[in-house]
Design a protein around this motif. Structure first.
Motif, PDB file in Angstrom:
ATOM      1  N   GLN A 116       0.827  -1.197   0.000  1.00 15.04           N
ATOM      2  CA  GLN A 116       0.000   0.000   0.000  1.00 15.04           C
ATOM      3  C   GLN A 116       0.865   1.252   0.000  1.00 15.04           C
ATOM      4  OE1 GLN A 116      -3.629  -0.429  -0.192  1.00 15.04           O
ATOM      5  NE2 GLN A 116      -2.498  -2.227  -0.876  1.00 15.04           N
ATOM      6  N   ASN A 117       0.248   2.369  -0.322  1.00 15.01           N
ATOM      7  CA  ASN A 117       0.960   3.634  -0.445  1.00 15.01           C
ATOM      8  C   ASN A 117       1.172   4.234   0.937  1.00 15.01           C
ATOM      9  OD1 ASN A 117       2.144   5.946  -1.502  1.00 15.01           O
ATOM     10  ND2 ASN A 117       0.173   6.950  -1.900  1.00 15.01           N
ATOM     11  N   LYS A 118       2.196   3.749   1.632  1.00 13.36           N
ATOM     12  CA  LYS A 118       2.505   4.216   2.970  1.00 13.36           C
ATOM     13  C   LYS A 118       3.994   4.088   3.190  1.00 13.36           C
ATOM     14  CE  LYS A 118       0.715   1.507   6.150  1.00 13.36           C
ATOM     15  NZ  LYS A 118      -0.214   0.613   6.863  1.00 13.36           N
ATOM     16  N   LEU A 119       4.498   4.741   4.227  1.00 13.04           N
ATOM     17  CA  LEU A 119       5.943   4.786   4.459  1.00 13.04           C
ATOM     18  C   LEU A 119       6.521   3.416   4.773  1.00 13.04           C
ATOM     19  CD1 LEU A 119       8.460   6.549   4.725  1.00 13.04           C
ATOM     20  CD2 LEU A 119       7.859   6.932   7.117  1.00 13.04           C
ATOM     21  N   PHE A 120       5.844   2.651   5.622  1.00 12.55           N
ATOM     22  CA  PHE A 120       6.316   1.328   6.003  1.00 12.55           C
ATOM     23  C   PHE A 120       5.252   0.294   5.686  1.00 12.55           C
ATOM     24  CE2 PHE A 120       8.469   4.170   9.082  1.00 12.55           C
ATOM     25  CZ  PHE A 120       9.794   3.887   8.748  1.00 12.55           C
ATOM     26  N   THR A 121       5.655  -0.783   5.046  1.00 11.83           N
ATOM     27  CA  THR A 121       4.763  -1.920   4.820  1.00 11.83           C
ATOM     28  C   THR A 121       5.464  -3.175   5.324  1.00 11.83           C
ATOM     29  OG1 THR A 121       5.596  -2.160   2.553  1.00 11.83           O
ATOM     30  CG2 THR A 121       3.540  -0.938   2.851  1.00 11.83           C
ATOM     31  N   PHE A 122       4.747  -3.981   6.088  1.00  9.77           N
ATOM     32  CA  PHE A 122       5.308  -5.173   6.720  1.00  9.77           C
ATOM     33  C   PHE A 122       4.590  -6.415   6.208  1.00  9.77           C
ATOM     34  CE2 PHE A 122       5.850  -2.263  10.644  1.00  9.77           C
ATOM     35  CZ  PHE A 122       7.023  -1.733  10.131  1.00  9.77           C
ATOM     36  N   ARG A 123       5.363  -7.456   5.931  1.00  6.26           N
ATOM     37  CA  ARG A 123       4.783  -8.746   5.600  1.00  6.26           C
ATOM     38  C   ARG A 123       5.713  -9.856   6.076  1.00  6.26           C
ATOM     39  NH1 ARG A 123       5.157  -9.104  -1.037  1.00  6.26           N
ATOM     40  NH2 ARG A 123       7.399  -8.675  -1.230  1.00  6.26           N
ATOM     41  N   ALA A 124       5.138 -11.032   6.225  1.00  2.00           N
ATOM     42  CA  ALA A 124       5.887 -12.186   6.703  1.00  2.00           C
ATOM     43  C   ALA A 124       5.278 -13.448   6.110  1.00  2.00           C
ATOM     44  CB  ALA A 124       5.852 -12.261   8.228  1.00  2.00           C
ATOM     45  N   PRO A 125       6.059 -14.508   5.975  1.00  5.11           N
ATOM     46  CA  PRO A 125       5.519 -15.773   5.476  1.00  5.11           C
ATOM     47  C   PRO A 125       4.678 -16.457   6.553  1.00  5.11           C
ATOM     48  CG  PRO A 125       7.805 -16.054   6.087  1.00  5.11           C
ATOM     49  CD  PRO A 125       7.512 -14.586   6.216  1.00  5.11           C
ATOM     50  N   PRO A 126       3.922 -17.495   6.178  1.00  4.49           N
ATOM     51  CA  PRO A 126       3.092 -18.206   7.162  1.00  4.49           C
ATOM     52  C   PRO A 126       3.875 -18.795   8.330  1.00  4.49           C
ATOM     53  CG  PRO A 126       2.373 -18.749   4.936  1.00  4.49           C
ATOM     54  CD  PRO A 126       3.651 -17.958   4.790  1.00  4.49           C
ATOM     55  N   SER A 127       5.168 -19.015   8.160  1.00  2.00           N
ATOM     56  CA  SER A 127       5.963 -19.566   9.259  1.00  2.00           C
ATOM     57  C   SER A 127       6.011 -18.624  10.459  1.00  2.00           C
ATOM     58  CB  SER A 127       7.391 -19.872   8.787  1.00  2.00           C
ATOM     59  OG  SER A 127       8.005 -18.716   8.231  1.00  2.00           O
ATOM     60  N   ALA A 128       5.607 -17.356  10.280  1.00  2.00           N
ATOM     61  CA  ALA A 128       5.530 -16.437  11.420  1.00  2.00           C
ATOM     62  C   ALA A 128       4.556 -16.949  12.472  1.00  2.00           C
ATOM     63  CB  ALA A 128       5.106 -15.051  10.938  1.00  2.00           C
ATOM     64  N   LEU A 129       3.471 -17.572  12.030  1.00  2.00           N
ATOM     65  CA  LEU A 129       2.500 -18.116  12.977  1.00  2.00           C
ATOM     66  C   LEU A 129       3.092 -19.311  13.722  1.00  2.00           C
ATOM     67  CD1 LEU A 129      -0.667 -17.888  10.710  1.00  2.00           C
ATOM     68  CD2 LEU A 129       0.067 -16.301  12.502  1.00  2.00           C
ATOM     69  N   THR A 130       3.933 -20.084  13.049  1.00  2.00           N
ATOM     70  CA  THR A 130       4.643 -21.174  13.717  1.00  2.00           C
ATOM     71  C   THR A 130       5.568 -20.627  14.788  1.00  2.00           C
ATOM     72  OG1 THR A 130       4.588 -22.485  11.678  1.00  2.00           O
ATOM     73  CG2 THR A 130       6.186 -23.143  13.354  1.00  2.00           C
ATOM     74  N   ALA A 131       6.246 -19.519  14.477  1.00  2.00           N
ATOM     75  CA  ALA A 131       7.166 -18.915  15.439  1.00  2.00           C
ATOM     76  C   ALA A 131       6.425 -18.451  16.685  1.00  2.00           C
ATOM     77  CB  ALA A 131       7.903 -17.752  14.788  1.00  2.00           C
ATOM     78  N   LEU A 132       5.246 -17.882  16.503  1.00  2.00           N
ATOM     79  CA  LEU A 132       4.460 -17.443  17.657  1.00  2.00           C
ATOM     80  C   LEU A 132       4.094 -18.629  18.540  1.00  2.00           C
ATOM     81  CD1 LEU A 132       2.013 -14.840  16.069  1.00  2.00           C
ATOM     82  CD2 LEU A 132       4.076 -14.381  17.394  1.00  2.00           C
ATOM     83  N   ARG A 133       3.579 -19.682  17.925  1.00  2.00           N
ATOM     84  CA  ARG A 133       3.183 -20.854  18.702  1.00  2.00           C
ATOM     85  C   ARG A 133       4.383 -21.460  19.425  1.00  2.00           C
ATOM     86  NH1 ARG A 133       0.481 -23.614  15.015  1.00  2.00           N
ATOM     87  NH2 ARG A 133      -1.600 -23.331  15.890  1.00  2.00           N
ATOM     88  N   ASP A 134       5.507 -21.577  18.742  1.00  2.00           N
ATOM     89  CA  ASP A 134       6.680 -22.194  19.353  1.00  2.00           C
ATOM     90  C   ASP A 134       7.252 -21.353  20.486  1.00  2.00           C
ATOM     91  OD1 ASP A 134       6.516 -24.349  17.656  1.00  2.00           O
ATOM     92  OD2 ASP A 134       8.043 -23.636  16.256  1.00  2.00           O
ATOM     93  N   ALA A 135       6.969 -20.050  20.466  1.00  2.00           N
ATOM     94  CA  ALA A 135       7.456 -19.173  21.537  1.00  2.00           C
ATOM     95  C   ALA A 135       6.549 -19.190  22.758  1.00  2.00           C
ATOM     96  CB  ALA A 135       7.597 -17.747  21.021  1.00  2.00           C
TER      97      ALA A 135
END
Length: 371
Positions: A116-135
């Motif tokens: 999107q037209n904004k200063l910062f745009t963040f994205r992550a692969p689905p493995s981010a959800l794995t990282a949350l669960r494992d933490a």
């Protein structure tokens, strides 16, 4: 029905199942130990303690832990690519001690989409959800100003990732019914419901991606249905908690929008209101009626350090006796160049705790629960 419509319907069903039914695989009934075998006895890291600490293993008494903003860009993304199970490093020990732990996931879950037209745009692969669960994180909110950073395509990818991961995510969905749906569970015999919504007035997310009757997006905290949903949840016998994305960046004092919404949620019966977004710690404590409010928890897993108070954060653990928050413990941590926030020690710990207490001065919150 088009292939795109079919995909949204499938994602909608998965999201609804994941967040609203206590009988689903996502729901978590806690009585002595969690399903994965983790003890529900809360550890006691160096922290600031307010109120009496409820024994966490007694029936009707339970703990909930909250940390602030999390995303997986740059050096954190590199850690994710190496091994999702170890992204949080030493932080994981701070997250696993409570009966339920929640963070703000401030990113789209996609490898595609259109920024999107904004200063910062963040994205992550689905493995981010794995990282949350494992933490040790149990549930996350994506009701924030970065959940829709990659447009409609990014939202579809996000819903698909959530559905396939079976990791509960709140505050975002293929329509408003799903975005405003709570996560429900039972903790030590107590029914608990958590809602999430976004109050950040940026130029893209709320104007373009507020979830509607037939529109995907995030739960808009300015819509009256949030208060209505909380009131109904409380009337149905749920201890109700709300996690919000709100506030003005870099300001340690809450805005009038924050204080007004906190008061309205308290009047609706919310037991606790938790927030983040400002990139600094904000005040926390009890409203006169007993609702616990934490206006801002800071950057927790982040892509850069700043060498100032933006690096200060922590894990807040609340002790509940049924619907009452009877104790609060803040374990300070500090963001490092690796993107993680290990527990603060020594002079740094004392400094952050003093900052945490000082931020309460510009609120109407008390350091101890009302008697």
């Amino acid at each position: 029905m088009s292939r795109r419509a079919v995909a949204l319907v499938v994602a909608a069903v998965a999201l609804c199942v994941g967040c609203t039914s206590g009988s689903t695989p996502f729901a978590r009934t806690t009585a002595g130990a969690t399903p994965d075998g983790r003890s529900t006895t809360v550890s006691a890291p160096s922290s600031s303690t307010s109120g009496s600490v409820a024994p966490p293993t007694e029936q009707g008494r339970f703990t909930m832990a909250f940390a602030g903003d999390v995303h997986f860009m740059d050096q954190v993304g590199e850690r994710l690519a190496r091994d999702p199970a170890t992204v949080f490093g030493a932080d994981a020990a701070m997250l696993r001690g409570a009966d339920l732990t929640m963070v703000n996931l401030e990113t789209a879950i996609t490898t595609g989409g259109d920024p999107q037209n904004k200063l910062f745009t963040f994205r992550a692969p689905p493995s981010a959800l794995t990282a949350l669960r494992d933490a040790g994180v149990d549930v996350a909110t994506m009701a924030n100003n970065h959940g829709a950073d990659y447009g409609d395509a990014g939202l579809r990818d996000t819903f698909a990732a959530i559905a396939s991961s079976h990791f509960p995510v709140l505050g975002i969905g293929p329509d408003a019914d799903h975005a405003f749906a709570p996560y429900r569970t039972t903790l030590h015999g107590v029914k608990v419901a958590i809602f999430a919504a976004d109050q950040v007035q940026d130029e893209t997310t709320l104007p373009l991606f507020s979830a509607g009757p037939h529109k995907a997006g995030v739960a808009n905290a300015y819509e009256p249905r949030l208060i209505t949903a909380v009131r109904r949840s409380v009337a149905a016998g749920y201890v109700t908690v709300v996690y919000l994305h709100w506030g003005i960046e870099y300001r340690t004092c809450p805005s009038t929008d924050q204080t007004s919404l906190a008061s309205a949620l308290a009047a609706a019966g919310a037991s606790a209101v938790i927030g983040t977004h400002a990139h600094v710690l904000q005040g926390a404590g009890w409203l006169p009626g007993g609702t616990y409010v934490a206006y801002g928890l800071g950057n927790y897993l982040w892509w850069r350090t700043f060498g100032n108070e933006q690096d200060d954060n922590g894990v807040l653990t609340l002790d509940f006796d049924h619907a009452q928050v009877v104790g609060a413990r803040f374990a300070p941590s500090h963001l490092t160049d690796s993107g993680v926030s290990p527990p603060a020690t020594g002079a740094e710990r004392r400094r952050i705790l003093a900052e945490w207490d000082a931020d309460r001065r510009c609120t109407d919150l008390a350091a101890t629960p009302p008697h």
